[in-house]
Design an enzyme around this catalytic site. Sequence first.
Site, PDB file in Angstrom:
ATOM      1  N   MET A   1       2.877  -5.670   1.190  1.00  0.00           N
ATOM      2  CA  MET A   1       3.778  -6.419   0.309  1.00  0.00           C
ATOM      3  C   MET A   1       3.009  -7.581  -0.309  1.00  0.00           C
ATOM      4  O   MET A   1       2.387  -8.371   0.410  1.00  0.00           O
ATOM      5  CB  MET A   1       4.986  -6.927   1.082  1.00  0.00           C
ATOM      6  CG  MET A   1       5.884  -5.822   1.618  1.00  0.00           C
ATOM      7  SD  MET A   1       7.315  -6.459   2.520  1.00  0.00           S
ATOM      8  CE  MET A   1       6.504  -7.065   4.014  1.00  0.00           C
ATOM      9  N   VAL A   2       3.053  -7.690  -1.616  1.00  0.00           N
ATOM     10  CA  VAL A   2       2.344  -8.749  -2.319  1.00  0.00           C
ATOM     11  C   VAL A   2       2.848 -10.115  -1.870  1.00  0.00           C
ATOM     12  O   VAL A   2       4.053 -10.358  -1.786  1.00  0.00           O
ATOM     13  CB  VAL A   2       2.518  -8.590  -3.851  1.00  0.00           C
ATOM     14  CG1 VAL A   2       1.923  -9.793  -4.582  1.00  0.00           C
ATOM     15  CG2 VAL A   2       1.843  -7.303  -4.323  1.00  0.00           C
TER      16      VAL A   2
ATOM     17  N   GLN B   1      -5.704  -2.520   0.983  1.00  0.00           N
ATOM     18  CA  GLN B   1      -5.195  -1.795  -0.183  1.00  0.00           C
ATOM     19  C   GLN B   1      -5.775  -2.374  -1.477  1.00  0.00           C
ATOM     20  O   GLN B   1      -5.754  -3.589  -1.688  1.00  0.00           O
ATOM     21  CB  GLN B   1      -3.670  -1.853  -0.256  1.00  0.00           C
ATOM     22  CG  GLN B   1      -3.128  -0.961  -1.374  1.00  0.00           C
ATOM     23  CD  GLN B   1      -1.626  -1.049  -1.532  1.00  0.00           C
ATOM     24  OE1 GLN B   1      -1.123  -2.051  -2.022  1.00  0.00           O
ATOM     25  NE2 GLN B   1      -0.921  -0.014  -1.117  1.00  0.00           N
TER      26      GLN B   1
ATOM     27  N   CYS C   1       2.751   0.532  -7.270  1.00  0.00           N
ATOM     28  CA  CYS C   1       3.216  -0.786  -7.731  1.00  0.00           C
ATOM     29  C   CYS C   1       4.045  -0.644  -9.002  1.00  0.00           C
ATOM     30  O   CYS C   1       3.585  -0.072  -9.992  1.00  0.00           O
ATOM     31  CB  CYS C   1       2.027  -1.705  -7.991  1.00  0.00           C
ATOM     32  SG  CYS C   1       2.520  -3.357  -8.567  1.00  0.00           S
TER      33      CYS C   1
ATOM     34  N   LYS D   1      -1.061   5.372  -1.430  1.00  0.00           N
ATOM     35  CA  LYS D   1       0.377   5.119  -1.409  1.00  0.00           C
ATOM     36  C   LYS D   1       0.930   5.496  -2.774  1.00  0.00           C
ATOM     37  O   LYS D   1       0.419   5.061  -3.808  1.00  0.00           O
ATOM     38  CB  LYS D   1       0.667   3.643  -1.122  1.00  0.00           C
ATOM     39  CG  LYS D   1       2.163   3.312  -1.168  1.00  0.00           C
ATOM     40  CD  LYS D   1       2.410   1.857  -1.477  1.00  0.00           C
ATOM     41  CE  LYS D   1       3.897   1.637  -1.774  1.00  0.00           C
ATOM     42  NZ  LYS D   1       4.166   0.258  -2.241  1.00  0.00           N
TER      43      LYS D   1
ATOM     44  N   HIS E   1       6.659   6.118  -0.973  1.00  0.00           N
ATOM     45  CA  HIS E   1       7.835   5.278  -1.207  1.00  0.00           C
ATOM     46  C   HIS E   1       8.749   6.120  -2.094  1.00  0.00           C
ATOM     47  O   HIS E   1       8.486   6.276  -3.286  1.00  0.00           O
ATOM     48  CB  HIS E   1       7.432   3.983  -1.900  1.00  0.00           C
ATOM     49  CG  HIS E   1       8.552   2.987  -2.009  1.00  0.00           C
ATOM     50  ND1 HIS E   1       8.332   1.652  -2.232  1.00  0.00           N
ATOM     51  CD2 HIS E   1       9.892   3.134  -1.934  1.00  0.00           C
ATOM     52  CE1 HIS E   1       9.500   1.018  -2.294  1.00  0.00           C
ATOM     53  NE2 HIS E   1      10.451   1.899  -2.124  1.00  0.00           N
TER      54      HIS E   1
END
Length: 233
Positions: A13-14, A86, A115, A156, A187
Amino acid sequence: MSPPDLTHVSAPMVNQSDAPFRLLTRRYGATLTYTQMLEPSRLLNDREYLEFHLRDIQAQIALGSGDDDVDDSSGWDGYARPLVIQLCGNNPELIVRAARQVQTHCDAIDLNLGCPQEHARGSHFGGYLLGKQDWPLVQSMVSSMSHSLLVPTSAKTRLCPSSDPRSATATFGQLLEHAGASWITLHARHVSAKRRRQVTATFGLLTTFESTWSILGLMGLWSERHCLGTLRS
């Protein structure tokens, strides 16, 4: 190279997945943690950016390594690894060069193909590489990583844009595997910069991907009950 334990993955998570957060999730059951998404060009060209993230990674290793020189009275011993770094981007050579800068500090390098943010759209990376026209580029990136790095390569992704996302995503996953991805995390939402979490993840497609991908991880699960319910179904 064998993948790490993917039983309970703490998703990247950013601005959230820093060392304290990663150690906390490991202490409470995560078997694998990720750094936040890092930008290859900045790792290579911005010394302050590189040193900041190396300090973050090395802090986790120091605190969770059981090193006699580190005070571990709080009980963090053993939580440093495994760790995945990542990266994002759309340039195979740049990604490999950046990965080589950090590969000795982790157990795998992950390529972000999920993203949904506006800057990912503008710079053409992350979830905006899922259209079929970009599959050869993605294949080149994953292949370059898997053949150039000392640690495994993973990816991802999200659901591919298509009139038949089930079939397109299944085929895309096979492409990633054939290119050298040791595992794929999904995701199960479509990319949307404005509606990033407003739609329930489509885990009903899981059986399709289980039968076509060798190793699959899931993202988008927000509680133990949700996770267990999804796995049972």
